[in-house]
Scaffold this active site. Structure first.
Site, short mmCIF file in Angstrom:
data_model
loop_
_atom_site.label_atom_id
_atom_site.label_comp_id
_atom_site.label_asym_id
_atom_site.label_seq_id
_atom_site.Cartn_x
_atom_site.Cartn_y
_atom_site.Cartn_z
N ARG A 195 0.82 -1.21 0.00
CA ARG A 195 0.00 0.00 0.00
C ARG A 195 0.86 1.27 0.00
NH1 ARG A 195 -4.55 0.25 4.40
NH2 ARG A 195 -2.82 0.93 5.71
N LYS A 208 -2.65 6.59 1.25
CA LYS A 208 -2.57 6.98 2.67
C LYS A 208 -1.62 8.17 2.78
CE LYS A 208 -2.38 4.66 7.16
NZ LYS A 208 -3.66 5.13 7.68
N GLU A 217 -16.10 6.12 4.17
CA GLU A 217 -15.44 5.47 5.30
C GLU A 217 -15.58 6.23 6.60
OE1 GLU A 217 -11.32 4.62 4.60
OE2 GLU A 217 -11.07 6.43 3.43
N1 PLP Z 1 -9.29 4.24 6.27
C1 PLP Z 1 -8.49 5.23 6.68
C2 PLP Z 1 -8.75 6.60 6.19
C3 PLP Z 1 -7.42 4.94 7.56
O1 PLP Z 1 -6.61 5.91 7.99
C4 PLP Z 1 -7.22 3.62 7.98
C5 PLP Z 1 -6.10 3.29 8.84
O2 PLP Z 1 -5.08 2.84 8.43
C6 PLP Z 1 -8.09 2.62 7.52
C7 PLP Z 1 -9.12 2.98 6.67
C8 PLP Z 1 -7.91 1.20 7.91
O3 PLP Z 1 -6.87 0.59 7.20
P1 PLP Z 1 -6.03 -0.60 7.82
O4 PLP Z 1 -6.99 -1.65 8.21
O5 PLP Z 1 -5.13 -1.04 6.75
O6 PLP Z 1 -5.32 -0.04 9.00
C1 COI Z 2 -4.22 3.15 11.38
O1 COI Z 2 -5.22 2.52 11.67
O2 COI Z 2 -3.10 2.63 11.29
C2 COI Z 2 -4.28 4.55 11.09
O3 COI Z 2 -3.45 4.99 10.37
C3 COI Z 2 -5.33 5.32 11.67
C4 COI Z 2 -4.95 6.69 12.14
C5 COI Z 2 -4.28 6.79 13.44
C6 COI Z 2 -4.52 7.61 11.11
#
Ligand code: PLP
Ligand code: COI
Length: 339
Positions: free
Chosen positions: A80, A183, A219
């Site tokens: 990612r 991200k 989201e």
């Molecule tokens: N959506 C956003 C905007 C986020 O910042 C996060 C955190 O990482 C997620 C979704 C969830 O992604 P993940 O499950 O890979 O942490």
């Molecule tokens: C995560 O879940 O890793 C995130 O990045 C969420 C947040 C603290 C930005």
């Protein structure tokens, strides 16, 4: 080191002993450098400061029942970060370098990895920034990759308890064809006004709607959205949301538990028809949602009527945590053991 109160850790920055860094210059990445300094010394014209050339990741490491430390799916986060880097024209971090850096940070800060059974984990934060000096709007020629980490508790203060969220129509986090699937820091900056207002109004976070029509669920602040209807796990199909690795994992776990998985646009109006709803992400794990208030109409969608977490969300949560903490067999090979 004074005693750490593992069971009452917030989700926040925690100073540890070491971080690791690598530098991209003259067309190649340096070896990893181990540092104790918490600061970066960067050029005032660095592109990350002016034009937002910045992407980050978030992962967790867990101390298992067997005492081993496991990082959850770092290969997916490496992929990612590659996607994010390409999305805003940054030099991608090679996967091997990414994984080596994450393992090193955990190993070097091993004493900060919370003990098994405390509910806490070690959060790993990789960061990629454009550090080359430019004044014209263009990609930098130099980049810095930093990984730090520290022990954390639950992201939403309630932990595994249903929390209220709010949908809004006067703020968008990202543009329909914008950077939502990357991200990158700018997305988070763009979400701050709406999410701070939501906190002031008593909500855990904002459930953002699609920016084109304000009709579909995108989201849940820093987490993806999912719903349960009967035996189905339903989650939005949208171009403007982050590909959550927790969500991908929950979809697989749902299938493993004999549920069906549906990925499709979800209308806000459909919220009332769900049996359970929640947010999922690395920091949030699963955060059940009790009710959603549409700020523009005042309409309340109440899903968790008794304030309890639903049975399917509970089963998914338990299985995810059990895999992460090595309590059950890791049948999909998701954990990377740090030894
Ligand atoms: N959506 C956003 C905007 C986020 O910042 C996060 C955190 O990482 C997620 C979704 C969830 O992604 P993940 O499950 O890979 O942490
Ligand atoms: C995560 O879940 O890793 C995130 O990045 C969420 C947040 C603290 C930005």
């Amino acid at each position: 080191m004074s005693e750490i109160d593992w069971k009452n850790l917030p989700f926040g920055y925690f100073k540890t002993d070491y971080n690791v860094r690598a530098y991209y210059k003259d067309g190649k990445w340096s070896d990893l450098e181990v540092r104790q300094d918490e600061y970066l010394n960067i050029h005032m014209a660095a592109t990350c400061l002016h034009y937002g050339q910045e992407a980050f990741e978030g992962m967790k490491a867990f101390r298992g029942k067997d005492g081993k430390i496991r990082i959850f799916r770092p290969d997916e986060n490496a992929k990612r970060l590659l996607l994010s880097a390409n999305g805003i024209m940054m030099q991608p971090v090679p996967t091997e370098l990414y994984i080596e850096a994450c393992k090193k940070v955990v190993k070097l800060n091993e004493k900060f990895v919370p003990p098994y059974g405390t509910g806490a984990s070690f959060y790993i934060r990789p960061l990629l920034i454009g550090t080359g000096a430019e004044v014209g709007v263009k990609p930098a020629k130099e980049y810095t990759f930093v990984v730090f980490g520290g022990p954390v508790g639950p992201y939403f203060k309630a932990g595994f308890k249903p929390v209220p969220m709010q949908t809004v129509k006067d703020f968008d986090r990202v543009a329909p064809l914008g950077t939502g699937l990357f991200k990158v820091g700018g997305n988070y900056a763009a979400s701050l006004r709406a999410s701070e207002r939501a906190h002031e109004e008593g909500f855990s976070t904002v459930l953002f709607l699609d920016a084109k029509e304000h009709k579909y669920i995108d989201e849940a602040g820093p987490a993806n959205f999912f719903a349960i209807k009967g035996n189905k796990y339903i989650t939005p199909d949208s171009h403007s949301i982050l590909r959550s690795i927790t969500n991908m994992s929950l979809q697989q776990i749902a299938l493993d538990l004999g549920m069906e998985v549906e990925k499709r646009p979800i209308e806000e109006a459909e919220l009332a028809s769900f049996d359970e709803i929640g947010a999922c992400g690395t920091a949030a794990v699963i955060s059940p949602i009790s009710k959603i208030v549409d700020r523009s109409t005042g309409h309340e969608f109440v899903v968790s009527k008794d304030g309890q977490v639903g049975p399917k969300s509970t089963a998914l949560y338990k299985q995810l945590r059990a895999i992460q903490e090595g309590e059950v067999e890791d049948i999909h090979g998701w954990n990377l053991i740090v030894d």
